[in-house]
Design an enzyme around this catalytic site. Structure first.
Site, PDB file in Angstrom:
ATOM      1  N   ASP A 126       0.853  -1.187   0.000  1.00  0.00           N
ATOM      2  CA  ASP A 126       0.000   0.000   0.000  1.00  0.00           C
ATOM      3  C   ASP A 126       0.888   1.236   0.000  1.00  0.00           C
ATOM      4  O   ASP A 126       1.878   1.294   0.740  1.00  0.00           O
ATOM      5  CB  ASP A 126      -0.900  -0.015   1.243  1.00  0.00           C
ATOM      6  CG  ASP A 126      -1.926   1.096   1.226  1.00  0.00           C
ATOM      7  OD1 ASP A 126      -3.019   0.873   0.683  1.00  0.00           O
ATOM      8  OD2 ASP A 126      -1.630   2.189   1.745  1.00  0.00           O
ATOM      9  N   ASN A 134      -3.105  13.008  -3.273  1.00  0.00           N
ATOM     10  CA  ASN A 134      -4.310  13.420  -3.997  1.00  0.00           C
ATOM     11  C   ASN A 134      -4.845  14.753  -3.490  1.00  0.00           C
ATOM     12  O   ASN A 134      -5.249  15.622  -4.275  1.00  0.00           O
ATOM     13  CB  ASN A 134      -5.398  12.352  -3.866  1.00  0.00           C
ATOM     14  CG  ASN A 134      -5.235  11.231  -4.881  1.00  0.00           C
ATOM     15  OD1 ASN A 134      -4.628  11.407  -5.927  1.00  0.00           O
ATOM     16  ND2 ASN A 134      -5.767  10.064  -4.563  1.00  0.00           N
ATOM     17  N   HIS A 139      -5.851  14.533  -8.329  1.00  0.00           N
ATOM     18  CA  HIS A 139      -5.899  13.140  -8.772  1.00  0.00           C
ATOM     19  C   HIS A 139      -5.005  12.844  -9.983  1.00  0.00           C
ATOM     20  O   HIS A 139      -4.446  11.740 -10.076  1.00  0.00           O
ATOM     21  CB  HIS A 139      -7.338  12.728  -9.063  1.00  0.00           C
ATOM     22  CG  HIS A 139      -8.158  12.570  -7.817  1.00  0.00           C
ATOM     23  ND1 HIS A 139      -8.075  11.469  -7.002  1.00  0.00           N
ATOM     24  CD2 HIS A 139      -9.058  13.411  -7.231  1.00  0.00           C
ATOM     25  CE1 HIS A 139      -8.897  11.598  -5.980  1.00  0.00           C
ATOM     26  NE2 HIS A 139      -9.503  12.774  -6.082  1.00  0.00           N
ATOM     27  N   ASP A 143      -2.528   9.773  -9.992  1.00  0.00           N
ATOM     28  CA  ASP A 143      -2.444   8.729 -11.023  1.00  0.00           C
ATOM     29  C   ASP A 143      -1.010   8.559 -11.514  1.00  0.00           C
ATOM     30  O   ASP A 143      -0.551   7.433 -11.763  1.00  0.00           O
ATOM     31  CB  ASP A 143      -3.351   9.080 -12.202  1.00  0.00           C
ATOM     32  CG  ASP A 143      -4.828   8.945 -11.869  1.00  0.00           C
ATOM     33  OD1 ASP A 143      -5.147   8.336 -10.820  1.00  0.00           O
ATOM     34  OD2 ASP A 143      -5.653   9.452 -12.653  1.00  0.00           O
ATOM     35  N   GLU A 169      -4.760   2.475  -4.206  1.00  0.00           N
ATOM     36  CA  GLU A 169      -3.312   2.537  -4.038  1.00  0.00           C
ATOM     37  C   GLU A 169      -2.756   1.241  -3.465  1.00  0.00           C
ATOM     38  O   GLU A 169      -1.641   1.197  -2.950  1.00  0.00           O
ATOM     39  CB  GLU A 169      -2.921   3.708  -3.116  1.00  0.00           C
ATOM     40  CG  GLU A 169      -3.371   3.577  -1.677  1.00  0.00           C
ATOM     41  CD  GLU A 169      -4.755   4.153  -1.392  1.00  0.00           C
ATOM     42  OE1 GLU A 169      -5.019   4.487  -0.235  1.00  0.00           O
ATOM     43  OE2 GLU A 169      -5.568   4.249  -2.336  1.00  0.00           O
TER      44      GLU A 169
END
Length: 251
Positions: A126, A134, A139, A143, A169
């Site tokens: 993770d 974010n 975002h 990404d 994630e």
């Protein structure tokens, strides 16, 4: 009602005879040939008519062959396009659109099969503090970070393992038939690769990830194997993140 019944009882018109005129010319030539006392002009006329029809038949045959060849080429091209489309659809059904690694369903199916037949090592990772990325950068930047993380994983994970994205994630790396030591070594190599990578603007800093590892013998259920790795990941988060933890009860 009578009209309806009559309509149902009417047979369809027969298909037209494409070579009717040629058949008639051939029959005429046979009739001429059977004449015992016909003069040369009659034979020449009959032969001329037969040759004319034969030439038309040859032209029509060439045209039909050409059309058939074109139809075959078009059919082959269409089949190739359909095969390409089928491969694309299969890929999209099993791969994550953002990263190109296996999607959640595909990695779960692959893991379940490996656990059933050979056992497997599961590595769950993770991205640390990803929500902050974010929230701070948006975002699109998030990404880009996810794609960068996957690039780091691909540099380390060999052909004997598979990468899957199971959440926003969160990722899983599967080693079918693997051993615990192998999984821990691979997880540590991935952790170091991610920690050493500096992500570009607007993030402009390193990002870390935490890892949980479980080793599972053949016959272990997916929920058990995943639960062990996920619990180890939780311990890694609680212990300060950017670390690898091993499941206490790997089987």
């Amino acid at each position: 009602m009578a009209a309806s019944v009559a309509s149902r009882g009417t047979s369809p018109d027969p298909a037209p005879d494409l070579f009717k005129s040629e058949a008639e010319a051939l029959e005429q030539a046979r009739s001429t040939l059977a004449l015992a006392d016909a003069d040369a002009q009659v034979y020449r006329t009959s032969l001329s008519e037969l040759a004319t029809h034969y030439e038309r038949l040859m032209r029509e045959t060439r045209r039909l062959i050409g059309r058939s060849d074109r139809a075959e080429r078009e059919m082959n091209a269409l089949n190739a396009q359909l095969q390409t489309l089928a491969r694309q659809l299969e890929y999209r059904a099993t791969h994550d659109a953002l990263t190109g690694v296996l999607n959640r369903g595909a990695i779960i199916d692959m893991t379940a099969q490996a656990l059933l037949h050979t056992g497997a090592v599961m590595i769950v990772l993770d991205i640390d503090h990803f929500k902050h990325v974010n929230d701070e950068f948006g975002h699109p930047a998030g990404d880009a970070v996810i794609r960068g993380i996957v690039d780091c994983l691909r540099q380390i994970v060999g052909e004997g393992a598979a990468i899957g994205r199971v959440g926003g994630e969160e990722f899983t790396v599967l080693i079918p038939g693997g051993q615990l030591e192998q999984g821990v070594k691979l997880a540590e190599a991935m952790r170091q690769a991610i920690a050493a990578h500096v992500f570009g603007a607007p993030v402009d800093r390193a990002i870390t990830a935490s890892f949980g590892v479980s080793a599972n013998s053949a016959g272990t259920g997916f929920d058990t194997a995943y639960g062990l790795a996920d619990t180890a990941l939780y311990h890694a988060k609680r212990a300060g993140r950017n670390r690898v933890e091993v499941a206490d009860d790997s089987v």
